[in-house]
Design a protein around this motif. Sequence first.
Motif, PDB file in Angstrom:
ATOM      1  N   GLU A 137      45.074  13.919   0.341  1.00 25.97           N
ATOM      2  CA  GLU A 137      46.252  13.422  -0.392  1.00 25.97           C
ATOM      3  C   GLU A 137      46.744  12.165   0.323  1.00 25.97           C
ATOM      4  N   SER A 138      47.401  11.272  -0.447  1.00 23.96           N
ATOM      5  CA  SER A 138      48.012  10.087   0.150  1.00 23.96           C
ATOM      6  C   SER A 138      49.509  10.309   0.205  1.00 23.96           C
ATOM      7  N   ILE A 139      50.101  10.071   1.372  1.00 29.05           N
ATOM      8  CA  ILE A 139      51.548  10.293   1.486  1.00 29.05           C
ATOM      9  C   ILE A 139      52.236   9.092   2.139  1.00 29.05           C
ATOM     10  N   GLU A 140      53.533   9.005   1.889  1.00 27.48           N
ATOM     11  CA  GLU A 140      54.409   8.079   2.617  1.00 27.48           C
ATOM     12  C   GLU A 140      55.051   8.887   3.741  1.00 27.48           C
ATOM     13  N   THR A 141      55.136   8.306   4.922  1.00 28.20           N
ATOM     14  CA  THR A 141      55.749   9.048   6.020  1.00 28.20           C
ATOM     15  C   THR A 141      56.481   8.108   6.971  1.00 28.20           C
ATOM     16  N   ASN A 142      57.518   8.627   7.611  1.00 30.09           N
ATOM     17  CA  ASN A 142      58.211   7.874   8.659  1.00 30.09           C
ATOM     18  C   ASN A 142      57.777   8.324  10.048  1.00 30.09           C
ATOM     19  N   ALA A 143      56.911   9.321  10.084  1.00 27.22           N
ATOM     20  CA  ALA A 143      56.445   9.851  11.369  1.00 27.22           C
ATOM     21  C   ALA A 143      55.668   8.773  12.126  1.00 27.22           C
ATOM     22  N   THR A 144      55.777   8.802  13.460  1.00 27.57           N
ATOM     23  CA  THR A 144      55.045   7.825  14.272  1.00 27.57           C
ATOM     24  C   THR A 144      53.909   8.471  15.065  1.00 27.57           C
ATOM     25  N   THR A 145      53.962   9.812  15.192  1.00 26.02           N
ATOM     26  CA  THR A 145      52.887  10.525  15.900  1.00 26.02           C
ATOM     27  C   THR A 145      52.340  11.640  15.012  1.00 26.02           C
ATOM     28  N   VAL A 146      51.201  12.177  15.398  1.00 21.36           N
ATOM     29  CA  VAL A 146      50.618  13.309  14.675  1.00 21.36           C
ATOM     30  C   VAL A 146      51.604  14.482  14.682  1.00 21.36           C
ATOM     31  N   ALA A 147      52.222  14.729  15.835  1.00 19.79           N
ATOM     32  CA  ALA A 147      53.152  15.862  15.953  1.00 19.79           C
ATOM     33  C   ALA A 147      54.316  15.719  14.972  1.00 19.79           C
ATOM     34  N   GLU A 148      54.866  14.516  14.871  1.00 22.35           N
ATOM     35  CA  GLU A 148      55.966  14.281  13.914  1.00 22.35           C
ATOM     36  C   GLU A 148      55.504  14.453  12.475  1.00 22.35           C
ATOM     37  N   LEU A 149      54.286  13.986  12.216  1.00 22.23           N
ATOM     38  CA  LEU A 149      53.718  14.131  10.862  1.00 22.23           C
ATOM     39  C   LEU A 149      53.581  15.606  10.497  1.00 22.23           C
ATOM     40  N   LEU A 150      53.113  16.401  11.465  1.00 20.01           N
ATOM     41  CA  LEU A 150      52.947  17.835  11.217  1.00 20.01           C
ATOM     42  C   LEU A 150      54.297  18.499  10.935  1.00 20.01           C
ATOM     43  N   GLU A 151      55.330  18.104  11.700  1.00 17.49           N
ATOM     44  CA  GLU A 151      56.678  18.639  11.457  1.00 17.49           C
ATOM     45  C   GLU A 151      57.145  18.346  10.040  1.00 17.49           C
ATOM     46  N   GLU A 152      56.960  17.104   9.641  1.00 20.55           N
ATOM     47  CA  GLU A 152      57.325  16.686   8.280  1.00 20.55           C
ATOM     48  C   GLU A 152      56.640  17.535   7.230  1.00 20.55           C
ATOM     49  N   LEU A 153      55.307  17.702   7.432  1.00 17.87           N
ATOM     50  CA  LEU A 153      54.530  18.466   6.446  1.00 17.87           C
ATOM     51  C   LEU A 153      54.996  19.923   6.390  1.00 17.87           C
ATOM     52  N   MET A 154      55.272  20.491   7.560  1.00 13.32           N
ATOM     53  CA  MET A 154      55.639  21.903   7.621  1.00 13.32           C
ATOM     54  C   MET A 154      56.988  22.170   6.945  1.00 13.32           C
ATOM     55  N   LYS A 155      57.852  21.152   6.943  1.00 10.01           N
ATOM     56  CA  LYS A 155      59.138  21.305   6.243  1.00 10.01           C
ATOM     57  C   LYS A 155      58.958  21.244   4.728  1.00 10.01           C
ATOM     58  N   LYS A 156      57.899  20.557   4.313  1.00 10.04           N
ATOM     59  CA  LYS A 156      57.708  20.264   2.892  1.00 10.04           C
ATOM     60  C   LYS A 156      57.340  21.489   2.067  1.00 10.04           C
TER      61      LYS A 156
END
Lengths: 82, 82, 150, 150
Positions: B19-38
């Motif tokens: 999937e293609s997403i827009e994100t404000n995360a700067t690290t993999v860990a932040e990206l994972l947090e974002e995804l887990m909230k979704k």
Amino acid sequence: MVDLIYFSWIREKIGKPSESIETNATTVAELLEELMKKDIRYSEVFADQDLFRVAINQELTNFDASILNAKEVAFFPPMTGG
Amino acid sequence: MVDLIYFSWIREKIGKPSESIETNATTVAELLEELMKKDIRYSEVFADQDLFRVAINQELTNFDASILNAKEVAFFPPMTGG
Amino acid sequence: MYVSVQNEVFDFSKEIEQFSKKLNNVGALVTFTGIVRGKKSETLDFMFIEHYPGMTENQITSMINNAVKRWNINDALVIHRYGKLEPGEPIMMVATAAEHRREAFEAAEYLMDYLKSRAPFWKKEVINGKEKWVDATVDDELALDRWNKF
Amino acid sequence: MYVSVQNEVFDFSKEIEQFSKKLNNVGALVTFTGIVRGKKSETLDFMFIEHYPGMTENQITSMINNAVKRWNINDALVIHRYGKLEPGEPIMMVATAAEHRREAFEAAEYLMDYLKSRAPFWKKEVINGKEKWVDATVDDELALDRWNKF
């Protein structure tokens, strides 16, 4: 009667691939002593026991081994197979 | 925009290969947090970081890595090649 | 088990094919092929291998039996040539088949290390017309230690 | 160097033959072939391998480059399949060619250990109609330690 078999440079230096001999020796070491007294070719070849190995009846063994049941005693340098 | 790519049971549990997403995360860990909230599917899949690995732009890396230059972030279980 | 001590050149890919056809429920197949190094034009004219008929086959068979006892291998093959060998020709090959890769690799390396120093073969190289018996190396003898450390 | 990531079944004896034809002044050739275990009638219906196109080829190429740097190997080959594989079919193969046996063996084992745990492949087994992803093993991960002890 026991068959002595020679390989590689030992065969070349002794000048024949095998011979049948009568011996009173009971061990490989005694047999080597006997041979070395017999002719200078043997004393040259067998002077340094680090340079060759022995097999009795096609099994690797050491110089202390008995030759009382030996049909075939082979002398050869360390193997280089593979 | 960053492409997320999933393999093996991660692909199956998330229900899509990419999937293609827009994100404000700067690290993999932040990206994972974002995804887990979704969505609960992400929080189930990514709950235990010992169970999966990450590659950025097709290079294996770790969860602290920056995703600022990431075109492609892939998540997958430990490999079982050979 | 397949053991052949032969003068004839062999095609190792064909030997591997035949060996593998007989295998059943095997996960890992390792082969080693030793080749006469040196281009004929440059250095080595040819190699000559002498062996001890009878003892050679017995030694190889007992090496394979030891490998089968020690690792969980399904099958093994050893082919070793003697006589005159040209540069580029195969000298010998080993193949091992097992369920898992570690066993297949270890058994193949074990067989190689023992063939090098315990099978009764002696190599002579002929280089620019000069004959020379190949010396056994300390490294080859030391390689055997690895298998006695258990 | 030859790298192929492919769906098609391959004939490893033919691949070995082709690989060996290009070699020059090589003394030692090692091959490893991984085969899908299990007779179809008994347990495994088939295996399915997923991979990460692009990354797979890059990872394998960099593994081979590392092996070439570390050992004195003349050439190496890696073939790895993906997609549906039947029991008895080859999964992958590695070949290494070197002057001496130790280098060829070590480079082949290194490539195998890295392919197992660092090339992006994931195996799924289908046994009696039930699908199951194959778990990575601790042993396979530990196997890599051997290559980091230098």
